[in-house]
Design a protein around this motif. Structure first.
Motif, mmCIF file in Angstrom:
data_model
loop_
_atom_site.group_PDB
_atom_site.id
_atom_site.type_symbol
_atom_site.label_atom_id
_atom_site.label_comp_id
_atom_site.label_asym_id
_atom_site.label_seq_id
_atom_site.Cartn_x
_atom_site.Cartn_y
_atom_site.Cartn_z
ATOM 1 N N LEU A 100 49.539 51.836 40.734
ATOM 2 C CA LEU A 100 49.263 50.989 39.577
ATOM 3 C C LEU A 100 48.762 49.614 39.991
ATOM 4 N N SER A 101 49.479 48.963 40.900
ATOM 5 C CA SER A 101 49.119 47.586 41.271
ATOM 6 C C SER A 101 47.810 47.529 42.050
ATOM 7 N N THR A 102 47.643 48.396 43.051
ATOM 8 C CA THR A 102 46.429 48.336 43.879
ATOM 9 C C THR A 102 45.196 48.775 43.101
ATOM 10 N N SER A 103 45.317 49.805 42.293
ATOM 11 C CA SER A 103 44.167 50.267 41.516
ATOM 12 C C SER A 103 43.783 49.253 40.444
ATOM 13 N N SER A 104 44.766 48.577 39.873
ATOM 14 C CA SER A 104 44.457 47.532 38.893
ATOM 15 C C SER A 104 43.660 46.403 39.530
ATOM 16 N N ASN A 105 44.026 46.020 40.728
ATOM 17 C CA ASN A 105 43.279 44.965 41.412
ATOM 18 C C ASN A 105 41.853 45.409 41.723
ATOM 19 N N ILE A 106 41.703 46.635 42.218
ATOM 20 C CA ILE A 106 40.357 47.115 42.549
ATOM 21 C C ILE A 106 39.517 47.260 41.286
ATOM 22 N N GLY A 107 40.074 47.859 40.234
ATOM 23 C CA GLY A 107 39.319 48.048 39.004
ATOM 24 C C GLY A 107 38.936 46.746 38.323
ATOM 25 N N SER A 108 39.772 45.722 38.476
ATOM 26 C CA SER A 108 39.460 44.436 37.835
ATOM 27 C C SER A 108 38.252 43.761 38.458
ATOM 28 N N SER A 109 37.827 44.227 39.643
ATOM 29 C CA SER A 109 36.645 43.644 40.285
ATOM 30 C C SER A 109 35.358 44.023 39.585
ATOM 31 N N LEU A 110 35.404 44.988 38.681
ATOM 32 C CA LEU A 110 34.184 45.513 38.085
ATOM 33 C C LEU A 110 33.540 44.544 37.115
ATOM 34 N N THR A 111 34.313 43.731 36.409
ATOM 35 C CA THR A 111 33.765 42.856 35.377
ATOM 36 C C THR A 111 34.237 41.426 35.579
ATOM 37 N N ILE A 112 33.560 40.512 34.915
ATOM 38 C CA ILE A 112 33.942 39.107 35.014
ATOM 39 C C ILE A 112 35.141 38.791 34.136
ATOM 40 N N ILE A 113 35.598 39.760 33.339
ATOM 41 C CA ILE A 113 36.790 39.544 32.520
ATOM 42 C C ILE A 113 37.964 40.367 33.061
ATOM 43 N N GLY A 114 37.804 40.944 34.246
ATOM 44 C CA GLY A 114 38.853 41.782 34.817
ATOM 45 C C GLY A 114 40.012 41.005 35.385
ATOM 46 N N ASN A 115 39.783 39.775 35.829
ATOM 47 C CA ASN A 115 40.843 38.942 36.392
ATOM 48 C C ASN A 115 40.445 37.476 36.261
ATOM 49 N N PRO A 116 41.403 36.562 36.406
ATOM 50 C CA PRO A 116 41.086 35.136 36.209
ATOM 51 C C PRO A 116 40.074 34.585 37.203
ATOM 52 N N GLN A 117 40.110 35.024 38.473
ATOM 53 C CA GLN A 117 39.171 34.474 39.450
ATOM 54 C C GLN A 117 37.731 34.881 39.152
ATOM 55 N N ASN A 118 37.532 36.097 38.645
ATOM 56 C CA ASN A 118 36.175 36.496 38.260
ATOM 57 C C ASN A 118 35.673 35.665 37.083
ATOM 58 N N ALA A 119 36.540 35.436 36.108
ATOM 59 C CA ALA A 119 36.152 34.595 34.970
ATOM 60 C C ALA A 119 35.816 33.180 35.425
ATOM 61 N N LEU A 120 36.580 32.664 36.384
ATOM 62 C CA LEU A 120 36.320 31.326 36.911
ATOM 63 C C LEU A 120 34.995 31.282 37.660
ATOM 64 N N ILE A 121 34.706 32.320 38.429
ATOM 65 C CA ILE A 121 33.438 32.372 39.160
ATOM 66 C C ILE A 121 32.263 32.424 38.197
ATOM 67 N N ALA A 122 32.400 33.179 37.096
ATOM 68 C CA ALA A 122 31.332 33.243 36.108
ATOM 69 C C ALA A 122 31.078 31.885 35.461
ATOM 70 N N VAL A 123 32.125 31.064 35.344
ATOM 71 C CA VAL A 123 31.951 29.716 34.797
ATOM 72 C C VAL A 123 31.244 28.811 35.801
ATOM 73 N N ILE A 124 31.616 28.949 37.087
ATOM 74 C CA ILE A 124 31.025 28.084 38.116
ATOM 75 C C ILE A 124 29.572 28.449 38.362
ATOM 76 N N CYS A 125 29.295 29.749 38.528
ATOM 77 C CA CYS A 125 27.938 30.219 38.819
ATOM 78 C C CYS A 125 27.352 30.798 37.533
ATOM 79 N N THR A 126 26.599 30.013 36.822
ATOM 80 C CA THR A 126 26.083 30.414 35.514
ATOM 81 C C THR A 126 25.003 31.492 35.614
ATOM 82 N N SER A 127 24.468 31.743 36.797
ATOM 83 C CA SER A 127 23.440 32.784 36.933
ATOM 84 C C SER A 127 24.036 34.188 36.935
#
Length: 500
Positions: A100-127
């Motif tokens: 559950l924990s490891t697959s959730s982390n891997i699957g969250s990499s797919l979108t910018i809304i999958g985890n907080p760091q991806n959402a933060l990266i999408a804010v920093i890099c607008t492209s």
């Protein structure tokens, strides 16, 4: 002294977009639970085969994390997984919780809304767009998830066992599962009197389900079309609040639980929002000192000016991100790297940020402290009386699969460099998997290789069946097709097999 002190811009350091996204997804999750969707998820995950159930947990948790955030997924599915393990009397809950924990982390990499760091990266890099990020991450996530699932099946092949055959669901078992899920989620938002006034049946209930499904569909369409993820999520949460309020009003419910108490009070975990807000302020103040930038440039050396200059620079940078993500957390790492990556060439900044998102997220599987999802699973399991999910037991499995998964993902991302470098990384990851399998199953491999070793000596293949010298044993096993063939009953047959 006050005039000599620099101004403290606390609120300017807080990134509102990730916090608003988290708030909106928490609201959406509250209304999804109100529809009873998690009860259906438990039925989907259930299986009489423990291996099939583990594979289902890996796939479902990864898919849910890509849409509903990995922390939310772990928060909701932990009691479901424990309930299934108790139902089948699983020999150990560790492989299922780890899946559950490891697959959730891997699957969250797919979108910018999958985890907080991806959402933060999408804010920093607008492209970085929603679909562009998905296209870049699709291959690494699929291959990484398959690799992690295979490693779980191999490493825990002796403990993925049900000591009790599957039994049919009973009303009592369903009620117990519902209570367990409500206890864990902490949002048992409807009292029994309200449920009696607004039953989960009839045209009003069907209309409410249709409204929830429509809002979720519009939310996904908004993300796919490139709208602001935080605004879409908050808007979806507000529409769901309105839909449930209309349902209660039409049903004539006399409950005193308002939508404010249902969603904004009990449906939102404000401690998580405060945690990330505090991290923004603390890390932002640290970045203002210039110390993180100095350390990064000293460690990266010449690669600091252009991380995309070579595959070696990108791999060195990835190793640094992986280590720091498990020491200070993946979200603080992203905040500290922002000044450094802002100086990268414009044509490569997007690719570097995507690599950073992949490494920082998957690195959460390395240790218990690497991801908040791991801590959520451990805390939720412990609150329900399960103490097997510990940092030490997790580390015994996670090191090699995490490194291999990260390396395989880098082989599919553009900044790694040439095709030769990607091939080398892929081969190295496969070698790590082989080493892991050999280390975890030494006895099984020896037992598989033993018959072949005996079959290559001077006594011939049929000597392994326990017969007389020369290979003419009168009592050969029925399933041994080689030794039971007519040619093995004569010396000529033995010689023909040797030549073959």
């Amino acid at each position: 002294p006050s005039e000599q002190s620099p101004p403290v811009a606390v609120f300017e350091k807080i990134e509102v977009t990730p916090l608003a996204l988290l708030l909106g997804l928490m609201l959406v999750n509250a209304y999804l639970k109100d529809t009873g969707v998690w009860e259906h998820v438990e039925r989907v995950l259930d299986s009489a085969s423990p291996r099939k159930m583990l594979v289902k947990i890996c796939i479902v948790s990864a898919a849910m994390s890509a849409i509903l955030l990995n922390d939310t997924t772990c928060f909701v599915l932990t009691p479901v997984v424990l309930n299934l393990c108790a139902k089948h009397q699983a020999r150990s809950t560790m492989p299922f919780l780890l899946a559950l924990s490891t697959s959730s982390n891997i699957g969250s990499s797919l979108t910018i809304i999958g985890n907080p760091q991806n959402a933060l990266i999408a804010v920093i890099c607008t492209s970085i767009t929603f679909m562009g990020f998905v296209r870049a991450m699709l291959a690494p996530v699929c291959v990484g998830l398959a690799l992690n699932t295979g490693a779980l099946l191999v490493h825990y092949h002796k403990t993925i066992v049900f000591d009790k055959p599957a039994v049919l669901d009973t009303p009592a078992a369903a009620a117990a599962a519902d209570v367990l899920s409500d206890t864990m989620a902490g949002i048992d938002l409807e009292c029994s009197s309200e449920r009696s006034l607004t039953p989960r049946a009839g045209p009003q209930w069907v209309a409410y389900l249709a409204a929830v499904a429509g809002v979720i569909g519009v939310m996904l369409a908004g993300w796919l079309s490139g709208l602001a993820t935080d605004q879409v999520a908050v808007g979806a949460g507000a529409m769901l609040m309105l839909a449930r309020a209309m349902r209660r009003r039409i049903a004539g419910s006399r409950s005193t639980i308002t939508e404010t108490e249902f969603a904004l009070v009990k449906g939102v975990d404000y401690t998580i929002l405060m945690l990330f807000a505090g991290q923004f302020v603390l890390v932002g103040a640290t970045v203002d000192t210039g110390l993180p930038q100095t350390i990064f440039r000293a460690v990266l050396g010449p690669c600091a000016e252009n991380l995309n200059a070579s595959a070696g620079c990108m791999l060195w940078f990835s190793g640094l991100v992986m280590i720091l993500s498990n020491i200070i957390g993946n979200v603080p790492v992203i905040l500290m790297l922002e000044p450094l990556l802002a100086s990268q060439p414009a044509h490569s900044a997007r690719d570097v940020w995507i690599v950073c998102a992949w490494v920082a997220t998957v690195a959460g599987n390395l240790t218990m402290l690497g991801s908040a999802a791991n801590l959520i699973v451990a805390h939720a399991a412990e609150s329900l009386g399960e103490h097997s999910f510990t940092a030490t037991r997790m580390a015994k499995f996670s090191v090699l699969p995490t490194i291999a998964t990260t390396a395989v993902g880098l082989a599919f991302l553009p900044p790694v460099g040439s095709e030769m470098a990607s091939t080398a990384v892929f081969v190295a990851s496969i070698c790590l998997c082989v080493v892991l399998a050999a280390h975890s199953n030494r006895a099984a491999l020896l037992s598989l290789l033993a018959p072949r070793a005996k079959g290559t000596d001077d006594t011939g293949p049929s000597a392994s069946a326990g017969g007389s010298p020369g290979g003419r044993s009168p009592t050969k096993p029925v399933e041994d097709t080689v030794s039971s063939s007519p040619s093995t009953h004569t010396p000529g047959g033995v010689e023909s097999l040797r030549e073959a």
